[in-house]
Structure formats: C-alpha cells, structure tokens
Scaffold this active site. Sequence first.
Site, mmCIF file in Angstrom:
data_model
loop_
_atom_site.group_PDB
_atom_site.id
_atom_site.type_symbol
_atom_site.label_atom_id
_atom_site.label_comp_id
_atom_site.label_asym_id
_atom_site.label_seq_id
_atom_site.Cartn_x
_atom_site.Cartn_y
_atom_site.Cartn_z
ATOM 1 N N ASP A 87 0.842 -1.195 0.000
ATOM 2 C CA ASP A 87 0.000 0.000 0.000
ATOM 3 C C ASP A 87 0.884 1.255 0.000
ATOM 4 O O ASP A 87 1.666 1.464 0.927
ATOM 5 C CB ASP A 87 -0.895 0.017 1.249
ATOM 6 N N TYR A 92 3.083 9.936 0.739
ATOM 7 C CA TYR A 92 4.029 9.355 1.697
ATOM 8 C C TYR A 92 5.476 9.708 1.348
ATOM 9 O O TYR A 92 6.392 9.418 2.111
ATOM 10 C CB TYR A 92 3.872 7.825 1.778
ATOM 11 N N LYS A 121 -2.301 6.263 -4.173
ATOM 12 C CA LYS A 121 -3.444 7.146 -3.908
ATOM 13 C C LYS A 121 -3.227 8.538 -4.485
ATOM 14 O O LYS A 121 -2.103 9.073 -4.425
ATOM 15 C CB LYS A 121 -3.678 7.278 -2.386
ATOM 16 N N HIS A 154 -7.419 9.647 -2.127
ATOM 17 C CA HIS A 154 -6.926 9.531 -0.756
ATOM 18 C C HIS A 154 -7.924 10.084 0.265
ATOM 19 O O HIS A 154 -8.140 9.500 1.326
ATOM 20 C CB HIS A 154 -5.576 10.259 -0.660
HETATM 21 P P1 NAP Z 1 -0.417 0.650 11.906
HETATM 22 O O1 NAP Z 1 -0.119 -0.308 10.829
HETATM 23 O O2 NAP Z 1 -1.652 0.487 12.717
HETATM 24 O O3 NAP Z 1 0.809 0.759 12.933
HETATM 25 C C1 NAP Z 1 2.124 0.937 12.494
HETATM 26 C C2 NAP Z 1 2.992 1.026 13.731
HETATM 27 O O4 NAP Z 1 2.945 -0.208 14.456
HETATM 28 C C3 NAP Z 1 4.465 1.293 13.474
HETATM 29 O O5 NAP Z 1 4.914 2.143 14.519
HETATM 30 C C4 NAP Z 1 5.106 -0.069 13.579
HETATM 31 O O6 NAP Z 1 6.443 0.038 14.006
HETATM 32 C C5 NAP Z 1 4.263 -0.702 14.655
HETATM 33 N N1 NAP Z 1 4.180 -2.173 14.524
HETATM 34 C C6 NAP Z 1 3.990 -2.888 13.409
HETATM 35 N N2 NAP Z 1 3.936 -4.202 13.684
HETATM 36 C C7 NAP Z 1 4.120 -4.321 15.018
HETATM 37 C C8 NAP Z 1 4.187 -5.431 15.894
HETATM 38 N N3 NAP Z 1 4.059 -6.687 15.444
HETATM 39 N N4 NAP Z 1 4.402 -5.195 17.220
HETATM 40 C C9 NAP Z 1 4.535 -3.924 17.684
HETATM 41 N N5 NAP Z 1 4.494 -2.833 16.898
HETATM 42 C C10 NAP Z 1 4.274 -3.026 15.566
HETATM 43 O O7 NAP Z 1 -0.464 2.160 11.369
HETATM 44 P P2 NAP Z 1 -0.519 2.963 10.018
HETATM 45 O O8 NAP Z 1 0.822 3.044 9.398
HETATM 46 O O9 NAP Z 1 -1.226 4.215 10.340
HETATM 47 O O10 NAP Z 1 -1.508 2.149 9.052
HETATM 48 C C11 NAP Z 1 -1.081 1.120 8.188
HETATM 49 C C12 NAP Z 1 -1.035 1.568 6.749
HETATM 50 O O11 NAP Z 1 -2.324 1.974 6.304
HETATM 51 C C13 NAP Z 1 -0.181 2.815 6.488
HETATM 52 O O12 NAP Z 1 1.192 2.571 6.600
HETATM 53 C C14 NAP Z 1 -0.674 3.215 5.129
HETATM 54 O O13 NAP Z 1 -0.136 2.392 4.118
HETATM 55 C C15 NAP Z 1 -2.180 2.983 5.287
HETATM 56 N N6 NAP Z 1 -2.882 4.210 5.735
HETATM 57 C C16 NAP Z 1 -3.747 4.824 4.872
HETATM 58 C C17 NAP Z 1 -4.407 5.974 5.247
HETATM 59 C C18 NAP Z 1 -5.380 6.619 4.324
HETATM 60 O O14 NAP Z 1 -5.765 7.786 4.546
HETATM 61 N N7 NAP Z 1 -5.829 5.939 3.292
HETATM 62 C C19 NAP Z 1 -4.187 6.543 6.506
HETATM 63 C C20 NAP Z 1 -3.322 5.890 7.383
HETATM 64 C C21 NAP Z 1 -2.700 4.721 6.991
HETATM 65 P P3 NAP Z 1 7.744 -0.227 13.068
HETATM 66 O O15 NAP Z 1 7.426 0.235 11.696
HETATM 67 O O16 NAP Z 1 8.770 0.591 13.753
HETATM 68 O O17 NAP Z 1 8.009 -1.691 13.154
#
Ligand code: NAP
Length: 357
Positions: A87, A92, A121, A154
Amino acid sequence: MKDKEIQSLKLTKQQLPQAPRREGHCRAPQPSPTALGFPVMAAQVPKLALNNGKNIPILGLGTWKSKPGEVTEAVKEAIACGYRHIDCALAYSNEAEVGAAIKAKIEDGTVKREDLFITSKLWNTFHSRALVTASLKQSLGNLGLEYLDLYLIHWPMGYQENAALFPKDENGKFIYADVDYLDTWSGMEDAVDQGLAKSIGISNFNSEQIQRILSKCRIKPANHQIECHPYLNQRKLIDFCHKNGITVTAYSPLGSPDRPWAKPGEPQLMDDPRIISIAEKYKKSPAQVLIRYQIQRQVIVIPKSVTKSRIETNFQVFDFTLSDEDIKVIDSFDCNGRLLHLDWVKDHKYWPFNIEF
Ligand code: NAP
C-alpha cells in the site's frame, strides 16, 4: 491454510450475504525460487474478489511513515516472506524507494509484476479531473511501474492545486480547492480507460459521499480504504460497502502508534490488557490478533512495519482462528476512537466525519 479456517471465513461470508466474493486461493505454503538458488516458503495469501473480477490479497504492507532510508529494505523483506500487496501513496513521499524494492525482487526472480498488487493514492492537491492521470503517471514513474493494481482518491477534500502537498496560508491554515469529488472520480475512470489503473476506489469517504459516487459513476469503486481497528470497528460503514459490492481495507489496524500527532500517555491499542489477554490465549501477539480480526471480517488489512521481525510475524496470521465469541468481545471495544480525524480541516465542505458513518 487449514480446513477449520476456511470454514470460519465461509461462515463470515454467510453472515454477510452480499459481501464481496472470497476467492478460493487458500493453498498450503508453496516453495518459491529465489536468486539465491534455494526455495523460501511464501505462503499464498487468500484473496478477495473485487467487483470487476480482479482479486486483492487480504493482507498487505503499509508504507505511511516508512522513511525512505528504511522502506526499500522493508518492502524487500516483505516480498521475500510472502507479502504480495503493498500500500503506497504519493503523499508518503517514499514511492521511489518502494519502487526500488519492487524492482529488486522482480530482478532477483522472487516475483513477477503480475504476482504483486500495488496500490497508490491520488493526493488532495490533484483533484481536478485533468490532474488525476497526470498525478497517477507521477506515482507510476516513482514506483517504476506501468500500471497500478488499485488507485484510490486519498481523501474527499481537495486542497489548493499546483502548490505544495500541504498548502497552508500564513496562519498555518490549509488552503482548499473547490473541486467536487465527482469530477475527481471521472478522472479516476479516465485512468482505467487509459490502462493506468486496473481498479479504482476511494479512501476516507462517508456513506453519503459513496452513495453520491454510486449514483453518478460509470465505473463503481472497487475498494474503500478506511481507518479500522477495535476502537473504531466501522461495522456500519463496512456493511454499507459490502452491500454495495465494495471491498473494504482497514488502515491503522494496529492503532498507528507512530502517527505524528500521537501524544505521550495516550492509550495504545496493542497495550490494551483485553487485547493482550486474547493474544495470550491463542499464543499470538496483540498485532497478530488485530490483523486476524480484520481477516475474519473479510476486511483487507495493511499493517505497516519497517522492522524485519514484525514484518514476518504480522504475516503469520493464517494458522489460527479467533472464535466467534472472541470476535464479539473485540467488537465490543468500539468507542468511536478515531485516530486520523484530520479535524484541522473539519471546516472543509467534504470533511467526511460529521455524520455517523
Ligand atoms: P499501523 O499499521 O496500525 O501501525 C504501524 C505502527 O505499528 C508502526 O509504529 C510499527 O512500528 C508498529 N508495529 C507494526 N507491527 C508491530 C508489531 N508486530 N508489534 C509492535 N508494533 C508493531 O499504522 P498505520 O501506518 O497508520 O496504518 C497502516 C497503513 O495503512 C499505512 O502505513 C498506510 O499504508 C495505510 N494508511 C492509509 C491511510 C489513508 O488515509 N488511506 C491513513 C493511514 C494509513 P515499526 O514500523 O517501527 O516496526
């Protein structure tokens, strides 16, 4: 994938009769050759069928906040351990580094382009119809690809065009553009016509905004990407999307602990004792339970990590099944706990979070 698990997903499907059809892609781990000359076990991730006959892997890797210096290695590791869905987004500011990893894993023989499902996006500063394909071509250039598998709007809100990605006035207030997202959607349809995107969808829209697109569109959105985790389980919006043949992707499934505006002391989803206790019961990590929760709801899930061990363990979610009881318990944690509220633009006429769902 075990029979028991297939059974449980089928049951979920029966509870959601109009949910997007799930493909029978569950297979035992398949050896996949690598340039190193020995096979690695790349489990086949189950896929959901989109409303245009294409398929989307139910688990992918998120890349928001993944630093350019870290993301190439992270995506390479993810592809090596079996991820096929990545994704991305122009906003980003790391698409070129993601693209370098994709190129490397194609060149070393781990995957072919057609094995991968790459999403990007359209950012808010490119909402005018004429800018959509131009911006998409910029993402393709960054990623080194000829087409995207999925291109999403987005956010429904347009920002000032031909400026910075985050255009602000001298008081730090965002500058908006008065572009109707229906015009933007026409640009998305142009992208399909031109073969630049196989599927198109939306992100962060509410049900009324989706309905407006559905009543005017030529090509229906195939996917809606929304914030989704136990504190904001989105049951009503997911049901609405599934009834309309739109698959749903859960972003921030782990509670996005690295979101830039997180404050010290705020509750962390992965530290919630109730999640920890369910994880202990299944001898899994809280992250694995949170990922598995979405998969059993037939929701695509895209946890982000740049840490090799987490990228690997976040993928090990196809060897256990949460009981229906535990799913209900997790559902009960909903508290309208939205993390990506963007309330600094809540006076935008298309800010989506001012109705129930
Ligand atoms: P998330 O996936 O809920 O959390 C990511 C965080 O969790 C990072 O700090 C990561 O640390 C940590 N993490 C990952 N696996 C872990 C584990 N097994 N144990 C402990 N900590 C862990 O948050 P997100 O990045 O907000 O959401 C995921 C993806 O969704 C984004 O990266 C993006 O691609 C997409 N997104 C889209 C939108 C939109 O508007 N469409 C908005 C937000 C997000 P490390 O990386 O340091 O390991």
